[in-house]
Design an enzyme around this catalytic site. Structure first.
Site: not given
Ligand SMILES: Cc1ncc(COP(=O)(O)O)c(C=O)c1O
Length: 383
Positions: A44, A130, A174, A178, A203, A206, A237
Site C-alpha cells: 500500500n 473494513h 470508506e 480497500s 475512512d 486508501h 499506506k
Molecule cells: C480501510 C482501512 N481502514 C483501516 C485499516 C487499518 O489500518 P492500520 O493498518 O493502520 O491498522 C486498513 C488497513 O488495511 C484499511 O484498509
C-alpha cells in the site's frame, strides 16, 4: 484451547490457510522473498514514500533528539511537541478544526466508533467496510445496519424504516474501498445524512495522500470537508510510515482524549514514526507529481486489463481483477509469480464467496515499461 487444530485443518482443507512470507528487502516497487526478487503489486506504499530519503532523515533526526520510544501514553509523559505538530498539520490538510493521532488504523476505528456510539444508538455502514470498522461497531454495542455496497437507495430504505427509533445515528463508509478500489457517491451520502439527521464518518485509509488538490483525500476532492463530521485515515499506506488520525471538531477531539480507550491506554507512537509522518505530509506539497503519475499508471494498467477481457473493478490505484472462484485466482497468482510479479489472491472471508480476486496495488515506482510488460505477459483469460 480446544478447536485450534480443527480450525487450522479446516482452513488447510479449503486451501485458505494464511501463512507469513518474510521479505529480505523492499525497494523501488520490488520485493525479495526467498531468493527471488519480484515486482511488488501487493503493498500500500502507493506514493513510494516508505523509503523516501526525507522520511528516513526525519526519522533518524527524531531518534537522535528524542530516543527510540515515547516511554508512556500521551496522557502520561509520552506526549511530545511533535505529536502536536503532526496533529496541527493533519487538521490543516483536512480543513478541520482539530485532529488526533492514533497508533494504527485498527486502533483508531475501534476506539473512535466505540467512543461516539453505544447501546441504544444505531450505525449504518457499507457492507464492504473494513474489519476494524465492524469490530468498532461490535465493541460499541450499537445496533448495526449494513447497506449493500455503495447502494445509497438501500441505505435510504433502511433509514426510512429505522431512523426514528434511535436518537444518535452514525453512517460510516470508506472513500476508497480497500478490496474493490471504488468510491462512494459522497455528495449523495452527505445529502442523506442531512436529510435524516445522522452524523457521517469516512475512512480515508486508501485515499489519503492521493486525491484532492492537496492530496488530502476524496473528501477534499469532492469539496466536502465541512459536511463530513469525522474524517479518519492512516499514515501506513500512501504516507509510507505508520499510525492513523481522526480530523473533526475540537470538541470531539477533547471528548476522545478523555473517553477513547484505544487512545488512552496505549503507549504513544515513537518519535521517529511521528517525524516521518510530518515529513510525508510536507512531501504532499513538495512532490505532487507522485500522485499524478500514480493515477496515470493505474489508468494504464486498468484500461489494459479491461482490453484483455478481464473483469476489472474500481476506479483508483487499487485494481481488483475478479476471477470468481478460488482455484482460478490461485492459478493466475501462481502464473504471475512464476513470471516475477508478486500479486496475492484475495479470497473469502476477506471478500464474498464467488468474488475471489487478484488485487493489483499500483504504486509510484511502477513505471510505464513495467506495467506494459505485465500487460504483455498476463494471459487473455485465466490460465
Ligand atoms: C480501510 C482501512 N481502514 C483501516 C485499516 C487499518 O489500518 P492500520 O493498518 O493502520 O491498522 C486498513 C488497513 O488495511 C484499511 O484498509
Amino acid at each position: 484451547m480446544e478447536g485450534i487444530k480443527e480450525f487450522l485443518h479446516d482452513r488447510t482443507g479449503k486451501g485458505l490457510l494464511r501463512i507469513l512470507r518474510p521479505a529480505s528487502y523492499r525497494k523501488s516497487g520490488k520485493i525479495c522473498i526467498g531468493d527471488r526478487e519480484y515486482i511488488d503489486f501487493s503493498s500500500n506504499d502507493y506514493l513510494g514514500l516508505s523509503r523516501h530519503p526525507k522520511l528516513i532523515e526525519a526519522a533518524k533526526d527524531a531518534l537522535t533528539k528524542y530516543g527510540a520510544g515515547s516511554s508512556a501514553s500521551r496522557l502520561l509523559s509520552g506526549d511530545l511537541d511533535i505529536h502536536h505538530e503532526l496533529e496541527d498539520s493533519i487538521a490543516r490538510l483536512k480543513s478541520k478544526e482539530s485532529a488526533l493521532v492514533f497508533n494504527s488504523g485498527y486502533q483508531a476505528n475501534i476506539g473512535i466508533i466505540s467512543s461516539f456510539c453505544g447501546v441504544g444508538d444505531a450505525i449504518f455502514c457499507d457492507r464492504f467496510c473494513h474489519a476494524s470498522i465492524i469490530d468498532g461497531i461490535i465493541l460499541s454495542g450499537a445496533r448495526i445496519f449494513r447497506f449493500r455496497h455503495n447502494d445509497l437507495g438501500h441505505l435510504e430504505n433502511i433509514l426510512k424504516k429505522e431512523r426514528s427509533r434511535f436518537k444518535n445515528t452514525l453512517i460510516i463508509t470508506e472513500t476508497i474501498f480497500s478490496m474493490d478500489g471504488d468510491r462512494p457517491n459522497l455528495k449523495a451520502l452527505v445529502a442523506i445524512k442531512s436529510r435524516y439527521g445522522c452524523s457521517l464518518m469516512v475512512d480515508e485509509a486508501h485515499a489519503t495522500g492521493i486525491y484532492g488538490l492537496n492530496g488530502s483525500g476524496v473528501v477534499e476532492d469532492e469539496g466536502l470537508s465541512k459536511e463530513v463530521d469525522y474524517i479518519m485515515g492512516t499514515f501506513g499506506k500512501a504516507l509510507g510510515s505508520f499510525g492513523a488520525y481522526l480530523a473533526c471538531s475540537e470538541l470531539d477531539i477533547n471528548y476522545l482524549i478523555n473517553k477513547c480507550r484505544s487512545f488512552i491506554y496505549s503507549t504513544a507512537l515513537p518519535p521517529a514514526v511521528i517525524a516521518a509522518n510530518i515529513a510525508a505530509i510536507k512531501l504532499l506539497r513538495e512532490e505532487p507529481h507522485r500522485r499524478t503519475q500514480l493515477l496515470e499508471s493505474a489508468k494504464l494498467l486498468r484500461d489494459g486489463l479491461k482490453l484483455k477481457g478481464f473483469d476489472v473493478r474500481g476506479c483508483s490505484q487499487i485494481i481488483p481483477l475478479v476471477t470468481g472462484d478460488n482455484d482460478s485466482t490461485i492459478t493466475l497468482a501462481d502464473f504471475l509469480r512464476d513470471k516475477g510479479y508478486w500479486v496475492l489472491p484475495i479470497r473469502p472471508p476477506t471478500v464474498s464467496e464467488g468474488e475471489s480476486r487478484l488485487r493489483f496495488s499500483v504504486i509510484f515506482d511502477h513505471d510505464r515499461s513495467t506495467l506494459e510488460r505485465l500487460l504483455d505477459e498476463i494471459p487473455n483469460t485465466a490460465v
